[in-house]
Each structure stands twice: as structure tokens, then as C-alpha cells.
Design a protein around this motif. Structure first.
Motif, PDB file in Angstrom:
ATOM      1  N   PHE A 113       1.962  10.723  -2.981  1.00 49.70           N
ATOM      2  CA  PHE A 113       1.883  11.031  -1.554  1.00 49.70           C
ATOM      3  C   PHE A 113       3.264  10.925  -0.912  1.00 49.70           C
ATOM      4  CE2 PHE A 113      -2.456   9.934  -2.534  1.00 49.70           C
ATOM      5  CZ  PHE A 113      -3.209  10.765  -1.717  1.00 49.70           C
ATOM      6  N   THR A 114       3.464  11.671   0.141  1.00 54.33           N
ATOM      7  CA  THR A 114       4.649  11.525   0.973  1.00 54.33           C
ATOM      8  C   THR A 114       4.309  10.558   2.102  1.00 54.33           C
ATOM      9  OG1 THR A 114       5.460  13.743   0.481  1.00 54.33           O
ATOM     10  CG2 THR A 114       6.248  12.726   2.515  1.00 54.33           C
ATOM     11  N   VAL A 115       5.096   9.513   2.252  1.00 55.51           N
ATOM     12  CA  VAL A 115       4.880   8.508   3.300  1.00 55.51           C
ATOM     13  C   VAL A 115       6.018   8.647   4.306  1.00 55.51           C
ATOM     14  CG1 VAL A 115       4.669   6.052   3.824  1.00 55.51           C
ATOM     15  CG2 VAL A 115       3.683   6.971   1.707  1.00 55.51           C
ATOM     16  N   PRO A 116       5.760   9.255   5.456  1.00 56.81           N
ATOM     17  CA  PRO A 116       6.817   9.465   6.448  1.00 56.81           C
ATOM     18  C   PRO A 116       7.313   8.144   7.045  1.00 56.81           C
ATOM     19  CG  PRO A 116       4.906  10.876   6.868  1.00 56.81           C
ATOM     20  CD  PRO A 116       4.491   9.849   5.864  1.00 56.81           C
ATOM     21  N   GLY A 117       8.451   8.224   7.706  1.00 62.51           N
ATOM     22  CA  GLY A 117       8.931   7.070   8.453  1.00 62.51           C
ATOM     23  C   GLY A 117       7.948   6.696   9.543  1.00 62.51           C
ATOM     24  N   GLN A 118       7.793   5.389   9.752  1.00 67.97           N
ATOM     25  CA  GLN A 118       6.888   4.842  10.771  1.00 67.97           C
ATOM     26  C   GLN A 118       5.530   5.536  10.741  1.00 67.97           C
ATOM     27  OE1 GLN A 118       5.802   4.840  14.833  1.00 67.97           O
ATOM     28  NE2 GLN A 118       4.647   3.617  13.364  1.00 67.97           N
ATOM     29  N   SER A 119       4.939   5.534   9.565  1.00 72.30           N
ATOM     30  CA  SER A 119       3.586   6.083   9.413  1.00 72.30           C
ATOM     31  C   SER A 119       2.591   4.930   9.271  1.00 72.30           C
ATOM     32  CB  SER A 119       3.514   7.011   8.203  1.00 72.30           C
ATOM     33  OG  SER A 119       3.926   6.333   7.034  1.00 72.30           O
ATOM     34  N   TRP A 120       2.773   3.915  10.088  1.00 70.95           N
ATOM     35  CA  TRP A 120       1.916   2.743  10.042  1.00 70.95           C
ATOM     36  C   TRP A 120       1.784   2.157  11.446  1.00 70.95           C
ATOM     37  CZ3 TRP A 120       4.909  -0.783  12.319  1.00 70.95           C
ATOM     38  CH2 TRP A 120       6.289  -0.709  12.134  1.00 70.95           C
ATOM     39  N   THR A 121       0.740   1.367  11.617  1.00 71.08           N
ATOM     40  CA  THR A 121       0.630   0.489  12.774  1.00 71.08           C
ATOM     41  C   THR A 121      -0.105  -0.761  12.319  1.00 71.08           C
ATOM     42  OG1 THR A 121       0.012   0.280  15.107  1.00 71.08           O
ATOM     43  CG2 THR A 121      -1.573   1.398  13.665  1.00 71.08           C
ATOM     44  N   ILE A 143       0.834  -1.203   0.000  1.00 71.50           N
ATOM     45  CA  ILE A 143       0.000   0.000   0.000  1.00 71.50           C
ATOM     46  C   ILE A 143       0.867   1.251   0.000  1.00 71.50           C
ATOM     47  CG2 ILE A 143      -1.720   1.312   1.304  1.00 71.50           C
ATOM     48  CD1 ILE A 143      -2.897  -1.370   2.233  1.00 71.50           C
ATOM     49  N   SER A 144       1.924   1.264   0.808  1.00 75.92           N
ATOM     50  CA  SER A 144       2.808   2.435   0.859  1.00 75.92           C
ATOM     51  C   SER A 144       3.460   2.685  -0.499  1.00 75.92           C
ATOM     52  CB  SER A 144       3.891   2.246   1.923  1.00 75.92           C
ATOM     53  OG  SER A 144       3.336   2.193   3.213  1.00 75.92           O
ATOM     54  N   VAL A 148       4.918  15.809   9.472  1.00 74.19           N
ATOM     55  CA  VAL A 148       5.363  15.967   8.089  1.00 74.19           C
ATOM     56  C   VAL A 148       4.352  16.787   7.283  1.00 74.19           C
ATOM     57  CG1 VAL A 148       5.941  14.739   5.961  1.00 74.19           C
ATOM     58  CG2 VAL A 148       6.763  13.880   8.152  1.00 74.19           C
ATOM     59  N   ALA A 149       3.065  16.610   7.551  1.00 77.64           N
ATOM     60  CA  ALA A 149       2.058  17.418   6.861  1.00 77.64           C
ATOM     61  C   ALA A 149       2.244  18.899   7.185  1.00 77.64           C
ATOM     62  CB  ALA A 149       0.652  16.960   7.253  1.00 77.64           C
ATOM     63  N   GLU A 150       2.551  19.204   8.434  1.00 80.43           N
ATOM     64  CA  GLU A 150       2.795  20.595   8.821  1.00 80.43           C
ATOM     65  C   GLU A 150       4.037  21.137   8.124  1.00 80.43           C
ATOM     66  OE1 GLU A 150       2.941  20.255  13.061  1.00 80.43           O
ATOM     67  OE2 GLU A 150       0.777  20.622  13.302  1.00 80.43           O
ATOM     68  N   ALA A 151       5.083  20.323   8.032  1.00 77.21           N
ATOM     69  CA  ALA A 151       6.314  20.761   7.367  1.00 77.21           C
ATOM     70  C   ALA A 151       6.062  21.035   5.885  1.00 77.21           C
ATOM     71  CB  ALA A 151       7.403  19.711   7.534  1.00 77.21           C
ATOM     72  N   MET A 159       2.446   7.001  14.829  1.00 77.93           N
ATOM     73  CA  MET A 159       2.076   7.179  13.427  1.00 77.93           C
ATOM     74  C   MET A 159       1.363   8.502  13.225  1.00 77.93           C
ATOM     75  SD  MET A 159      -0.716   4.815  11.446  1.00 77.93           S
ATOM     76  CE  MET A 159      -1.498   5.361   9.927  1.00 77.93           C
ATOM     77  N   ALA A 160       0.377   8.792  14.072  1.00 76.54           N
ATOM     78  CA  ALA A 160      -0.379  10.041  13.963  1.00 76.54           C
ATOM     79  C   ALA A 160       0.542  11.243  14.117  1.00 76.54           C
ATOM     80  CB  ALA A 160      -1.492  10.074  15.003  1.00 76.54           C
ATOM     81  N   ALA A 161       1.452  11.183  15.081  1.00 82.64           N
ATOM     82  CA  ALA A 161       2.376  12.295  15.312  1.00 82.64           C
ATOM     83  C   ALA A 161       3.268  12.521  14.097  1.00 82.64           C
ATOM     84  CB  ALA A 161       3.224  12.016  16.553  1.00 82.64           C
ATOM     85  N   ASN A 162       3.760  11.450  13.508  1.00 85.06           N
ATOM     86  CA  ASN A 162       4.646  11.581  12.340  1.00 85.06           C
ATOM     87  C   ASN A 162       3.899  12.113  11.123  1.00 85.06           C
ATOM     88  OD1 ASN A 162       6.681  10.619  13.930  1.00 85.06           O
ATOM     89  ND2 ASN A 162       6.698   8.564  13.063  1.00 85.06           N
TER      90      ASN A 162
END
Length: 201
Positions: A143-151, A134-135, A187-190, A180-183
Motif C-alpha cells: 500500500f501507499t501510505v501518504p504523509g499525515q494519513s492518520w489521526t 500498522i503503517s 494520493v488515490a486520485e493521483a 487525513m481523508a483529504a490526503n
């Protein structure tokens, strides 16, 4: 900022969804950080096979497409079946293929400057494979997929109880979901400050 969760369970509403239960951890952490979320259960919708934005007739994908473009964060949540993403998740990704040819007013691919993550549940192993599939598709779309953006949660190897039936492993899945939510939000804010885009011509 908003988040959209597309739950790709095979169970139509109102059946309880293990995948949605784990995704709710991410939704709650997003809310705690000031980001509201909307959850769509894709199996409840008429998503016509195809790779166009609108396949006509009773196709309901155009509404989901609008929800994606109205969100800075996208989360695809899928159960694991036979070690792979659900057929519903595959249908969703196929319908997102149309985004490859769409651009915004600045000429950027519409998925640029949006982040994405993955939630996976299943009572057997295969979660990392599902996350990778999926990533990879989401990165292809832009899409940008940040590090550890999964659970994920499972009790592999072999079949066993479901997420809603067994508390084992929940602490890890929840803590990973909060990270995951924090990451995703970070990144969305950045990206909102320093957006991606093609170089000036």
C-alpha cells in the motif's frame, strides 16, 4: 472510488466503539468529498488464524479480502492496548500477508495503487507507536501510505476516560482526521492517473 474501514476494536457489536467514533470523522469527510465508505468490525467475524487467503471451514476473511480489493482506500482503525495495536489489528494484518504473493492482471502486487491510513484511540499514550507498526505493515504489503494519513486521540500519560466520554482533544483529532481523508483521496486520485507498477521487462 471507495474506502474501507476495518475497525479493530475488541468490542463486538452492538457495544459502542471509541475507535469507530473517531473513524466516523474520516468517513464523513470522505463522503463530503464524494467517496463512500464501508465499515467492517473485524471482531464480529470469524477470522481464522493464518496467513492464507482462505483458511477453509467457517473462515470469513475471504469476504474481507474481496472488500479490500474493491476499495482504493483502506483505513485500519485500532485502539491502543499496552502501548500496542489491538490483537484484532494484528490478526487482520497477518491475514493480509497473503496479499504479498497476489498480483493483478498486469502482474502488479494487488496492494499497489491503493492507499492506506490509520486511526487510533486509547486512554493512554502509545498512538504514534501503533500508527508506525500498522503503517509499516501496510507499506510492506504494498500500500501507499501518504504523509499525515492518520489521526488519533488519547489523554496520556496514564489511564483516563475514553473518546466517547470526554470532549478534550476532539477538535484536534477531528481536524487531523479531515486532513487525513483529504490526503488519502488526493494520493488515490493521483495513483489512478499515474499508477505504480514494475518497469517493463
Amino acid at each position: 472510488m471507495k474506502a474501507l474501514v476495518i475497525n479493530c476494536t475488541l468490542k463486538p457489536t452492538p457495544a459502542p466503539s471509541n475507535t469507530e467514533a473517531l473513524a466516523a470523522v474520516v468517513v464523513a469527510e470522505c463522503a463530503r468529498r464524494g467517496v463512500p465508505s464501508e465499515v467492517v468490525r473485524a471482531v464480529d467475524l470469524q477470522l481464522t488464524p493464518g496467513v492464507e487467503r482462505d483458511m477453509g471451514g467457517d473462515d470469513q476473511w475471504p469476504t474481507v479480502h474481496e472488500q479490500i480489493l474493491a476499495s482504493e482506500i483502506l483505513i485500519i482503525a485500532s485502539p491502543t492496548w499496552l502501548g500496542r495495536p489491538s490483537s484484532v489489528a494484528q490478526r487482520v494484518l497477518e491475514r493480509m500477508d497473503s496479499m504479498l504473493s497476489e498480483t493483478d492482471d498486469a502482474g502488479r502486487p494487488v496492494a499497489f495503487n491503493r492507499v492506506a491510513g490509520v486511526v487510533v484511540t486509547g486512554n493512554e499514550d502509545g498512538a504514534h507507536h501503533v500508527i508506525s507498526e500498522i503503517s509499516g505493515a501496510l507499506v510492506d504489503i504494498g500500500f501507499t501510505v501518504p504523509g499525515q494519513s492518520w489521526t488519533y486521540w488519547h489523554l496520556g500519560p496514564g489511564p483516563g476516560p475514553d473518546f466517547l466520554d470526554d470532549e478534550r482533544g476532539h477538535d484536534w483529532a477531528r481536524s487531523t482526521g479531515k486532513a487525513m481523508a483529504a490526503n488519502l483521496i488526493g494520493v488515490a486520485e493521483a495513483l489512478s492517473v499515474r499508477p505504480l507498477g514494475p518497469p517493463p521487462s
